[in-house]
Design a protein around this motif. Structure first.
Motif, PDB file in Angstrom:
ATOM      1  N   ILE A  75       0.871  -1.252   0.089  1.00  7.95           N
ATOM      2  CA  ILE A  75      -0.114   0.217   0.099  1.00  7.95           C
ATOM      3  C   ILE A  75       0.907   1.337  -0.069  1.00  7.95           C
ATOM      4  O   ILE A  75       1.723   1.370   1.008  1.00  7.95           O
ATOM      5  CB  ILE A  75      -0.980   0.020   1.318  1.00  7.95           C
ATOM      6  N   THR A  76       1.025   1.946  -1.040  1.00  4.48           N
ATOM      7  CA  THR A  76       1.431   3.146  -1.363  1.00  4.48           C
ATOM      8  C   THR A  76       0.878   4.555  -0.683  1.00  4.48           C
ATOM      9  O   THR A  76      -0.125   4.557  -0.551  1.00  4.48           O
ATOM     10  CB  THR A  76       1.946   3.286  -2.567  1.00  4.48           C
ATOM     11  N   ALA A  77       1.626   5.553  -0.693  1.00  2.13           N
ATOM     12  CA  ALA A  77       1.158   6.895  -0.279  1.00  2.13           C
ATOM     13  C   ALA A  77       0.189   7.213  -1.522  1.00  2.13           C
ATOM     14  O   ALA A  77      -0.908   7.716  -0.995  1.00  2.13           O
ATOM     15  CB  ALA A  77       2.275   7.810  -0.189  1.00  2.13           C
ATOM     16  N   SER A  78       0.359   6.981  -2.755  1.00  2.00           N
ATOM     17  CA  SER A  78      -0.835   7.409  -3.693  1.00  2.00           C
ATOM     18  C   SER A  78      -1.931   6.679  -3.452  1.00  2.00           C
ATOM     19  O   SER A  78      -3.028   7.248  -3.746  1.00  2.00           O
ATOM     20  CB  SER A  78       0.064   7.052  -5.065  1.00  2.00           C
ATOM     21  N   GLU A  79      -1.945   5.441  -3.154  1.00  2.00           N
ATOM     22  CA  GLU A  79      -3.042   4.729  -2.906  1.00  2.00           C
ATOM     23  C   GLU A  79      -3.961   5.212  -1.599  1.00  2.00           C
ATOM     24  O   GLU A  79      -5.075   5.128  -1.684  1.00  2.00           O
ATOM     25  CB  GLU A  79      -2.641   3.117  -2.816  1.00  2.00           C
ATOM     26  N   LEU A  80      -3.191   5.270  -0.578  1.00  2.00           N
ATOM     27  CA  LEU A  80      -3.892   6.115   0.697  1.00  2.00           C
ATOM     28  C   LEU A  80      -4.633   7.494   0.155  1.00  2.00           C
ATOM     29  O   LEU A  80      -5.696   7.531   0.801  1.00  2.00           O
ATOM     30  CB  LEU A  80      -2.832   6.286   1.701  1.00  2.00           C
TER      31      LEU A  80
END
Length: 315
Positions: A187-192
Motif C-alpha cells: 500500500i503506497t502513499a498514492s493509494e492512501l
C-alpha cells in the motif's frame, strides 16, 4: 439546643448502641457508666428525642434511636475523613489531583492506575479529563490541571517538564468492507491518498497549521477518539489508531490492519510523556500517580506480531 450537640455525644451514642449497654460503652470509651448515662441523657434532652428505652435490664434503641444512629455514624465518619485529609495536607499531600490524559494512552493501564490511586489515597479526590493534541497541554499550561499525559502532540512546550512513560505503537486500520482491505500488494502513499482519512483534530489553536500523519487530501476531522473509532468500524475511511485500542477488533476481524505499507507511509510509535509545569511539580499523590502510569504501561501491546491474520513485521 441542637447547635450545642457535640461529637463526643454522638460518639458516646454510637458506642452505646453498638456495645449493647452503657457499662460496655463506658469500658470502650474508658469512662464511668454514670458519665455515659449523663452524656446520653443530655443528648436526648437537646434533640427532644428518646434514643433508648431503659425499661429492661439493658437499654434498647427506640425507633427514633435506630433512625438517628446511621446519621450519627455518617457525621463521625465525615469528621474522621476531615481529620485524615487535614493531616495529609499538612504533610504536603495535594488536596485534589487533577490530570488530563491523552487519548493515546492505553485505557487499561489508566484504569489500573486509577484503581490503585483510590486505594492509596482514599481522601484525595481525583479529577480526570481525556483529550487529544493541544487539548492535553493547554489545561496544564493554564494551571487547570496539575498533570498531563501527552502523546498525540509531538512537541512539549518549553514551560512544561516532561517524563517519558512509554511508546504507543500505531497501526493503520480499516473495516473489512473498505477497498484498502483488499489491496493486493504494498500500500503506497498514492493509494492512501485516494481514500478518506479519518483524523483527530485539535480543540485548541496550539497545533494550528500543523498536520501529523496525514497522507490523504480527503480528510474527515474528528475531535473525539471514540467517534473516530466508530467511523473506522463503519467503513467511512482509514486511519491510525493506538494498537492497544484496536487489538481485540483486529483479532476478531472487525477491523483489518494495513501492515503491507510502503516505508514512506509508516508512522512511528507515539512517544508518551507525563508533563507538569516547572513551577508546580507533583506532590506525593501526583508522583505516585505518574510512577504507576509508568508501571502500568509495561503490560500494553507493543507489536502486531501475535495478531491473527496480519503480517508479523507490521507497525
Amino acid at each position: 439546643m441542637l447547635e450545642a450537640i457535640s461529637l463526643d455525644q454522638l460518639r458516646t451514642f454510637v458506642a452505646a448502641a453498638e456495645a449493647g449497654s452503657f457499662s460496655a460503652a463506658g469500658r470502650q470509651l474508658r469512662r464511668a457508666q454514670s458519665v455515659v448515662s449523663h452524656t446520653l441523657a443530655n443528648l436526648e434532652a437537646q434533640t427532644g428525642v428518646k434514643l433508648f428505652d431503659r425499661g429492661g435490664r439493658y437499654p434498647v434503641l427506640t425507633d427514633a434511636g435506630r433512625a438517628l444512629l446511621q446519621e450519627a455514624r455518617s457525621v463521625l465518619q465525615g469528621m474522621n475523613a476531615f481529620k485524615a485529609k487535614a493531616k495529609s495536607m499538612a504533610n504536603g499531600l495535594e488536596p485534589e489531583l487533577t490530570a488530563v490524559i491523552d487519548v493515546m494512552y492505553p485505557m487499561q493501564a489508566l484504569t489500573k492506575t486509577v484503581g490503585g490511586f483510590r486505594a492509596a489515597f482514599p481522601h484525595t479526590p481525583l479529577r480526570l479529563y481525556v483529550e487529544a493534541l493541544g487539548g492535553v497541554a493547554k489545561p496544564v499550561l493554564d494551571g487547570t490541571c496539575a498533570l498531563g499525559v501527552i502523546g498525540s502532540l509531538p512537541t512539549i512546550p518549553d514551560i512544561l517538564q516532561g517524563e517519558k512513560l512509554l511508546d504507543v505503537p500505531m497501526v493503520k486500520v480499516v473495516a473489512p468492507s473498505h477497498p484498502l482491505a483488499s489491496v493486493d500488494g504494498e500500500i503506497t502513499a498514492s493509494e492512501l491518498a485516494k481514500h478518506v482519512q479519518l483524523v483527530l483534530t485539535d480543540r485548541t489553536d496550539l497545533t494550528a497549521g500543523n498536520n501529523y500523519g496525514v497522507f490523504s487530501p480527503l480528510t474527515w476531522r474528528l475531535a473525539d477518539m471514540g467517534a473516530k473509532h466508530a467511523f473506522l468500524c463503519a467503513g467511512f475511511g482509514w486511519g491510525h489508531m493506538p494498537l492497544a485500542m484496536v487489538q481485540a477488533q483486529i483479532n476478531s476481524g472487525e477491523l483489518v490492519a494495513l501492515t503491507r505499507e510502503s516505508p514512506e507511509c509508516r508512522v512511528p510509535p507515539i512517544s508518551v510523556h507525563a508533563v507538569y509545569r516547572h513551577d508546580n511539580p507533583p506532590g506525593p499523590a501526583g508522583r505516585w500517580f505518574l510512577d504507576q502510569l509508568k508501571d502500568g504501561s509495561r503490560a500494553c501491546p507493543t507489536t502486531l506480531a501475535a495478531t491473527r491474520g496480519t503480517d508479523a513485521g507490521g507497525q
